[in-house]
Design a protein around this motif. Structure first.
Motif, mmCIF file in Angstrom:
data_model
loop_
_atom_site.group_PDB
_atom_site.id
_atom_site.type_symbol
_atom_site.label_atom_id
_atom_site.label_comp_id
_atom_site.label_asym_id
_atom_site.label_seq_id
_atom_site.Cartn_x
_atom_site.Cartn_y
_atom_site.Cartn_z
ATOM 1 N N SER A 212 0.831 -1.233 -0.044
ATOM 2 C CA SER A 212 -0.062 0.138 0.106
ATOM 3 C C SER A 212 0.906 1.199 -0.077
ATOM 4 N N LYS A 213 2.019 1.162 0.317
ATOM 5 C CA LYS A 213 2.822 2.434 0.254
ATOM 6 C C LYS A 213 3.682 2.466 -1.149
ATOM 7 N N ALA A 214 3.673 1.597 -1.948
ATOM 8 C CA ALA A 214 4.596 1.562 -3.165
ATOM 9 C C ALA A 214 4.076 2.922 -3.901
ATOM 10 N N GLN A 215 5.094 3.472 -4.703
ATOM 11 C CA GLN A 215 4.817 4.610 -5.438
ATOM 12 C C GLN A 215 5.112 4.200 -6.888
ATOM 13 N N ILE A 216 4.585 5.189 -7.960
ATOM 14 C CA ILE A 216 5.190 4.787 -9.330
ATOM 15 C C ILE A 216 6.505 5.503 -9.214
ATOM 16 N N VAL B 149 10.463 1.901 -11.942
ATOM 17 C CA VAL B 149 11.486 0.817 -11.633
ATOM 18 C C VAL B 149 10.668 -0.239 -11.091
ATOM 19 N N GLN B 150 10.864 -1.480 -11.852
ATOM 20 C CA GLN B 150 10.322 -2.608 -11.612
ATOM 21 C C GLN B 150 10.427 -3.119 -9.870
ATOM 22 N N ARG B 151 11.501 -3.039 -9.632
ATOM 23 C CA ARG B 151 11.354 -3.335 -7.995
ATOM 24 C C ARG B 151 10.322 -2.760 -7.236
ATOM 25 N N GLU B 152 10.169 -1.579 -7.558
ATOM 26 C CA GLU B 152 9.024 -1.134 -6.733
ATOM 27 C C GLU B 152 7.759 -1.040 -7.315
ATOM 28 N N ASP B 153 7.452 -0.544 -8.596
ATOM 29 C CA ASP B 153 6.271 -0.365 -9.274
ATOM 30 C C ASP B 153 5.405 -1.776 -9.265
ATOM 31 N N LYS B 154 5.975 -2.914 -9.433
ATOM 32 C CA LYS B 154 5.079 -4.165 -9.476
ATOM 33 C C LYS B 154 4.477 -4.507 -8.190
ATOM 34 N N ASN B 155 4.897 -3.698 -7.038
ATOM 35 C CA ASN B 155 4.247 -3.994 -5.892
ATOM 36 C C ASN B 155 3.318 -3.084 -5.458
ATOM 37 N N ILE B 156 2.997 -2.082 -6.213
ATOM 38 C CA ILE B 156 1.645 -1.228 -5.871
ATOM 39 C C ILE B 156 0.402 -1.888 -5.694
ATOM 40 N N LEU B 157 -0.252 -1.519 -4.870
ATOM 41 C CA LEU B 157 -1.445 -2.227 -4.370
ATOM 42 C C LEU B 157 -2.333 -2.239 -5.685
ATOM 43 N N GLY B 158 -2.957 -3.233 -5.913
ATOM 44 C CA GLY B 158 -3.862 -3.483 -6.929
ATOM 45 C C GLY B 158 -3.462 -3.630 -8.501
ATOM 46 N N THR B 159 -2.166 -3.368 -8.418
ATOM 47 C CA THR B 159 -1.740 -3.535 -9.946
ATOM 48 C C THR B 159 -1.345 -5.161 -10.153
ATOM 49 N N MET B 160 -1.138 -5.567 -11.364
ATOM 50 C CA MET B 160 -0.988 -6.844 -11.826
ATOM 51 C C MET B 160 0.314 -6.775 -12.792
ATOM 52 N N HIS B 161 1.375 -7.449 -12.460
ATOM 53 C CA HIS B 161 2.253 -7.964 -13.680
ATOM 54 C C HIS B 161 2.507 -9.371 -14.034
ATOM 55 N N PHE B 162 2.704 -9.290 -15.340
ATOM 56 C CA PHE B 162 2.744 -10.341 -16.283
ATOM 57 C C PHE B 162 4.180 -10.648 -16.774
ATOM 58 N N GLY B 163 4.880 -11.837 -16.498
ATOM 59 C CA GLY B 163 6.028 -12.076 -16.760
ATOM 60 C C GLY B 163 6.484 -13.104 -18.039
ATOM 61 N N LEU B 164 7.493 -12.877 -18.509
ATOM 62 C CA LEU B 164 7.952 -13.797 -19.703
ATOM 63 C C LEU B 164 9.182 -14.569 -19.121
ATOM 64 N N GLY B 165 9.345 -15.406 -19.835
ATOM 65 C CA GLY B 165 10.633 -16.156 -19.561
ATOM 66 C C GLY B 165 10.719 -17.012 -18.240
ATOM 67 N N THR B 166 11.684 -17.136 -17.640
ATOM 68 C CA THR B 166 11.751 -18.021 -16.640
ATOM 69 C C THR B 166 10.652 -17.819 -15.429
ATOM 70 N N ASN B 167 10.108 -18.993 -14.801
ATOM 71 C CA ASN B 167 9.369 -18.959 -13.675
ATOM 72 C C ASN B 167 9.469 -20.066 -12.890
#
Length: 351
Positions: free
Chosen positions: A282-286, A289-307
């Motif tokens: 809930s404190k993450a900001q735009i 930078v991936q390390r922070e942005d993908k944690n923003i409350l209510g976002t979704m992120h989709f990965g390609l490659g290794t899983n």
């Protein structure tokens, strides 16, 4: 080396994961490159020394792409450290060298991807770790549920994308009274992996899902940021058929992604989605930078490659996350997130 300002502001949040995991006499390897904010590794080296550990700095030229290994000498050193701290400008969490080191029992604190010193003083790093662990449990339980099978994601930019999560929802433990904030954990049991996965990501705040491989279909539109690109200037539209990207449309960022995948990717780099995760911080900001942005409350992120390190089966040269800022999510036909807002409780049981 890029120019950065003076070392100012609090180091409290940067200290927290180090204090929780470093003891006197430990051999700590700091893995970084010349494109990263040097104030961060300088501060980390000072804190490591203050804690009575023996810190070693591995400084090298930036890797050509996210999740490429550091130089061979650094890969070897990572196997003989008591703790590895990743601070590179490119992401190295999914790199082969880090996987091998974790499997050998060497834990990692991952703070890479271009985080500046200022980013360790506000935003995502200030979130309460136990509250977030509780939120992760309820997102897993209420938004998805262990028996979830089918997901559909839409957005105002034309995203309409489906994929299977059948038998891929791994419910984390609810944190108890023995919860220790910032502590490295072995997440291999939660994600059904046999190998060691001793890690702490910082900043953190996501509920990971490895969808069923090759189940993705439709148009996935990334609108906030993406690995290697940073903040997106215009949406990137990925056309996915039978779980593979067949077209990449959009403006300059789409052009960059097409060329990037051709140059640095492999066959599995086009598998989509390799990861489909929800931000819970809930404190993450735009930041762009991936390390922070993908944690923003209510976002979704989709990965390609290794899983493989989030519970899947794919190995690739790369792993790239693309973030949707305000997604709408349907789980088995029922709307659970609408424009980035949760429609079910994420702090306690249903009704």
């Amino acid at each position: 080396m890029p120019r950065h300002g003076l070392m100012t502001g609090t180091l409290d949040y940067l200290r927290r994961p180090l204090v929780a995991n470093i003891t006197p006499g430990m051999n700590v390897l700091i893995v970084t490159d010349t494109a990263h904010d040097p104030r961060v590794w300088q501060a980390v080296m000072s804190i490591v020394s203050e804690l009575g550990a023996d810190g070693t700095l591995a400084l090298f030229d930036p890797r050509p792409a996210d999740y490429y290994d550091p130089p061979k000498t650094v890969c070897e050193a990572m196997l003989h450290s008591d703790l590895n701290i990743l601070l590179a400008s490119t992401g190295m969490l999914h790199a082969h060298a880090n996987a091998v080191a974790m499997d050998a029992g060497v834990p990692v604190i991952c703070m890479d991807g271009g985080m500046t010193l200022e980013m360790f003083q506000s935003g995502a790093v200030t979130e309460d770790q136990k509250e977030m662990a509780i939120r992760q449990y309820w997102v897993a339980t209420n938004i998805f549920g262990k028996d979830a099978r089918h997901c559909r994601v839409t957005s105002k930019y034309g995203c309409d994308f489906t994929y299977s999560v059948e038998n891929r929802i791994f419910i984390p433990n609810m944190p108890g009274d023995d919860f220790v904030a910032y502590k490295i954990q072995n997440v291999s049991k939660v994600q059904n992996r046999k190998s060691n996965m001793l890690r702490f990501l910082y900043p953190n705040g996501e509920f990971n899902i490895p969808p069923v491989e090759y189940s993705g279909s439709g148009k996935l539109v990334i609108d906030l940021c993406m690995h290697q690109i940073g903040r997106i200037s215009s949406p990137i539209e990925l056309t996915v058929e039978h779980g593979r990207i067949v077209e990449i449309d959009g403006g300059a960022d789409a052009h960059f992604l097409r060329n990037y995948l051709e140059q640095y990717g492999d066959e599995n780099a086009y598998v989509c989605p390799a990861e489909a995760s929800v931000g819970i911080n809930s404190k993450a900001q735009i930041r762009g930078v991936q390390r922070e942005d993908k944690n923003i409350l209510g976002t979704m992120h989709f990965g390609l490659g290794t899983n493989v390190d989030v519970g899947g089966t794919l190995l690739s040269n790369i792993h790239m996350d693309g973030v949707i800022l305000e997604p709408t999510l349907y789980v088995d036909g029922d709307k659970r997130i609408e424009n980035g807002r949760f429609l079910r409780p994420i702090d306690g049981p249903l009704g």
